[in-house]
Design a protein around this motif. Sequence first.
Motif, PDB file in Angstrom:
ATOM      1  N   THR A  60     -19.550   1.920  13.718  1.00 48.05           N
ATOM      2  CA  THR A  60     -18.502   0.954  13.370  1.00 48.05           C
ATOM      3  C   THR A  60     -17.123   1.593  13.246  1.00 48.05           C
ATOM      4  OG1 THR A  60     -18.763   1.249  10.983  1.00 48.05           O
ATOM      5  CG2 THR A  60     -20.160  -0.429  12.053  1.00 48.05           C
ATOM      6  N   GLY A  61     -17.067   2.917  13.053  1.00 48.59           N
ATOM      7  CA  GLY A  61     -15.793   3.592  12.819  1.00 48.59           C
ATOM      8  C   GLY A  61     -15.355   3.545  11.368  1.00 48.59           C
ATOM      9  N   GLN A  62     -16.145   2.925  10.522  1.00 49.30           N
ATOM     10  CA  GLN A  62     -15.795   2.750   9.117  1.00 49.30           C
ATOM     11  C   GLN A  62     -16.353   3.888   8.253  1.00 49.30           C
ATOM     12  OE1 GLN A  62     -14.002  -0.211   8.004  1.00 49.30           O
ATOM     13  NE2 GLN A  62     -13.689  -0.225  10.214  1.00 49.30           N
ATOM     14  N   CYS A  63     -15.758   4.061   7.081  1.00 50.82           N
ATOM     15  CA  CYS A  63     -16.279   4.998   6.092  1.00 50.82           C
ATOM     16  C   CYS A  63     -17.394   4.288   5.333  1.00 50.82           C
ATOM     17  CB  CYS A  63     -15.172   5.422   5.131  1.00 50.82           C
ATOM     18  SG  CYS A  63     -15.723   6.562   3.849  1.00 50.82           S
ATOM     19  N   ARG A  64     -18.513   4.960   5.189  1.00 53.67           N
ATOM     20  CA  ARG A  64     -19.651   4.343   4.502  1.00 53.67           C
ATOM     21  C   ARG A  64     -19.507   4.346   2.985  1.00 53.67           C
ATOM     22  NH1 ARG A  64     -24.582   7.121   7.334  1.00 53.67           N
ATOM     23  NH2 ARG A  64     -23.191   8.842   6.916  1.00 53.67           N
ATOM     24  N   ASP A  65     -18.542   5.094   2.468  1.00 55.57           N
ATOM     25  CA  ASP A  65     -18.290   5.104   1.019  1.00 55.57           C
ATOM     26  C   ASP A  65     -16.787   5.179   0.782  1.00 55.57           C
ATOM     27  OD1 ASP A  65     -18.703   5.039  -1.694  1.00 55.57           O
ATOM     28  OD2 ASP A  65     -19.514   7.064  -1.831  1.00 55.57           O
ATOM     29  N   TYR A  66     -16.080   4.199   1.320  1.00 57.62           N
ATOM     30  CA  TYR A  66     -14.616   4.179   1.304  1.00 57.62           C
ATOM     31  C   TYR A  66     -14.041   4.319  -0.104  1.00 57.62           C
ATOM     32  CZ  TYR A  66      -9.876   2.577   2.318  1.00 57.62           C
ATOM     33  OH  TYR A  66      -8.509   2.483   2.426  1.00 57.62           O
ATOM     34  N   ALA A  67     -14.647   3.651  -1.067  1.00 60.15           N
ATOM     35  CA  ALA A  67     -14.124   3.669  -2.441  1.00 60.15           C
ATOM     36  C   ALA A  67     -14.134   5.067  -3.047  1.00 60.15           C
ATOM     37  CB  ALA A  67     -14.909   2.707  -3.325  1.00 60.15           C
ATOM     38  N   HIS A  68     -15.041   5.909  -2.592  1.00 60.54           N
ATOM     39  CA  HIS A  68     -15.184   7.252  -3.165  1.00 60.54           C
ATOM     40  C   HIS A  68     -14.867   8.353  -2.159  1.00 60.54           C
ATOM     41  CE1 HIS A  68     -17.951   4.617  -5.520  1.00 60.54           C
ATOM     42  NE2 HIS A  68     -17.201   5.122  -6.484  1.00 60.54           N
ATOM     43  N   ARG A  69     -14.166   8.013  -1.094  1.00 61.01           N
ATOM     44  CA  ARG A  69     -13.950   8.968  -0.005  1.00 61.01           C
ATOM     45  C   ARG A  69     -13.261  10.248  -0.453  1.00 61.01           C
ATOM     46  NH1 ARG A  69     -10.474   4.980  -0.129  1.00 61.01           N
ATOM     47  NH2 ARG A  69      -8.274   5.226   0.365  1.00 61.01           N
ATOM     48  N   SER A  70     -12.294  10.157  -1.335  1.00 59.99           N
ATOM     49  CA  SER A  70     -11.559  11.350  -1.767  1.00 59.99           C
ATOM     50  C   SER A  70     -12.383  12.223  -2.709  1.00 59.99           C
ATOM     51  CB  SER A  70     -10.251  10.957  -2.449  1.00 59.99           C
ATOM     52  OG  SER A  70      -9.422  10.282  -1.521  1.00 59.99           O
ATOM     53  N   VAL A  71     -13.357  11.628  -3.372  1.00 63.87           N
ATOM     54  CA  VAL A  71     -14.256  12.397  -4.234  1.00 63.87           C
ATOM     55  C   VAL A  71     -15.313  13.076  -3.366  1.00 63.87           C
ATOM     56  CG1 VAL A  71     -15.970  12.237  -6.084  1.00 63.87           C
ATOM     57  CG2 VAL A  71     -13.856  10.901  -6.210  1.00 63.87           C
ATOM     58  N   ASN A  72     -15.882  12.299  -2.433  1.00 63.99           N
ATOM     59  CA  ASN A  72     -16.923  12.827  -1.549  1.00 63.99           C
ATOM     60  C   ASN A  72     -16.404  13.932  -0.645  1.00 63.99           C
ATOM     61  OD1 ASN A  72     -18.723  10.924  -2.554  1.00 63.99           O
ATOM     62  ND2 ASN A  72     -18.261   9.456  -0.949  1.00 63.99           N
ATOM     63  N   VAL A  73     -15.191  13.745  -0.150  1.00 64.24           N
ATOM     64  CA  VAL A  73     -14.579  14.696   0.769  1.00 64.24           C
ATOM     65  C   VAL A  73     -13.177  14.995   0.235  1.00 64.24           C
ATOM     66  CG1 VAL A  73     -13.922  15.149   3.172  1.00 64.24           C
ATOM     67  CG2 VAL A  73     -15.892  13.681   2.674  1.00 64.24           C
ATOM     68  N   PRO A  74     -13.036  16.027  -0.582  1.00 61.54           N
ATOM     69  CA  PRO A  74     -11.739  16.316  -1.204  1.00 61.54           C
ATOM     70  C   PRO A  74     -10.576  16.488  -0.220  1.00 61.54           C
ATOM     71  CG  PRO A  74     -13.460  17.583  -2.262  1.00 61.54           C
ATOM     72  CD  PRO A  74     -14.086  16.925  -1.057  1.00 61.54           C
ATOM     73  N   SER A  75     -10.868  16.874   1.008  1.00 60.87           N
ATOM     74  CA  SER A  75      -9.796  17.042   1.999  1.00 60.87           C
ATOM     75  C   SER A  75      -9.409  15.723   2.674  1.00 60.87           C
ATOM     76  CB  SER A  75     -10.215  18.059   3.067  1.00 60.87           C
ATOM     77  OG  SER A  75     -11.369  17.593   3.753  1.00 60.87           O
ATOM     78  N   CYS A  76     -10.096  14.639   2.341  1.00 59.27           N
ATOM     79  CA  CYS A  76      -9.770  13.322   2.914  1.00 59.27           C
ATOM     80  C   CYS A  76      -8.396  12.901   2.408  1.00 59.27           C
ATOM     81  CB  CYS A  76     -10.824  12.297   2.503  1.00 59.27           C
ATOM     82  SG  CYS A  76     -10.552  10.661   3.209  1.00 59.27           S
ATOM     83  N   VAL A  77      -7.513  12.584   3.342  1.00 56.18           N
ATOM     84  CA  VAL A  77      -6.147  12.192   2.996  1.00 56.18           C
ATOM     85  C   VAL A  77      -6.093  10.692   2.781  1.00 56.18           C
ATOM     86  CG1 VAL A  77      -3.750  12.112   3.799  1.00 56.18           C
ATOM     87  CG2 VAL A  77      -5.181  14.107   4.313  1.00 56.18           C
ATOM     88  N   GLN A  78      -5.641  10.286   1.611  1.00 55.95           N
ATOM     89  CA  GLN A  78      -5.493   8.864   1.336  1.00 55.95           C
ATOM     90  C   GLN A  78      -4.132   8.415   1.862  1.00 55.95           C
ATOM     91  OE1 GLN A  78      -6.279   7.681  -2.665  1.00 55.95           O
ATOM     92  NE2 GLN A  78      -5.880   5.538  -2.239  1.00 55.95           N
ATOM     93  N   LEU A  79      -4.146   7.415   2.731  1.00 64.34           N
ATOM     94  CA  LEU A  79      -2.912   6.892   3.295  1.00 64.34           C
ATOM     95  C   LEU A  79      -2.267   5.947   2.290  1.00 64.34           C
ATOM     96  CD1 LEU A  79      -4.187   6.119   6.901  1.00 64.34           C
ATOM     97  CD2 LEU A  79      -3.218   8.235   5.992  1.00 64.34           C
ATOM     98  N   THR A  80      -1.018   6.227   1.958  1.00 65.45           N
ATOM     99  CA  THR A  80      -0.305   5.414   0.974  1.00 65.45           C
ATOM    100  C   THR A  80       1.004   4.913   1.544  1.00 65.45           C
ATOM    101  OG1 THR A  80       0.891   7.286   0.052  1.00 65.45           O
ATOM    102  CG2 THR A  80      -1.267   6.784  -0.924  1.00 65.45           C
TER     103      THR A  80
END
Length: 151
Positions: free
Chosen positions: A63-83
């Motif tokens: 699907t191209g989606q994150c399977r745990d979007y709400a916790h993406r920055s916790v699961n993957v600390p290098s994940c950049v949150q777009l603001t």
Amino acid sequence: MSEKFTNSSAPFWETKTLQQMTQGEWESICDGCGLCCLTKLQDDDTEEIVYTCVVCAYSDITTGQCRDYAHRSVNVPSCVQLTQEGIEQFDWLPDTCSYRVLHRGQSLPNWHPLISGDARSVGKAGVGLTAIAVVIDNGKLDYEDYLIPKP
């Protein structure tokens, strides 16, 4: 970007800047392509950013989606949150990224779910993770073996 004028019959993405959008509106601008989730490398000398076809284990490649979007920055600390505040720094995102498209003052493409009314239209248009052969990161990959052109 210059301030936009409000036209009550126009959709919010045509009347508001990215900074003026509510959190819900901001989130809906994401087309869900998943290309932001591709692992990128930056050259220490030139600062050039190159893409790999590697995604984290939370990426749903169907699907191209994150399977745990709400916790993406916790699961993957290098994940950049777009603001909204960081829009100027998004030049590393693909040119098709809806945030970048609107920031450049362009219209959303016809395949964007807000235009098409179909969440699958991104994949049908051949845009996003579903359009490229991706590799799930297992923590042991040499990312330089997986370089691809910027999508």
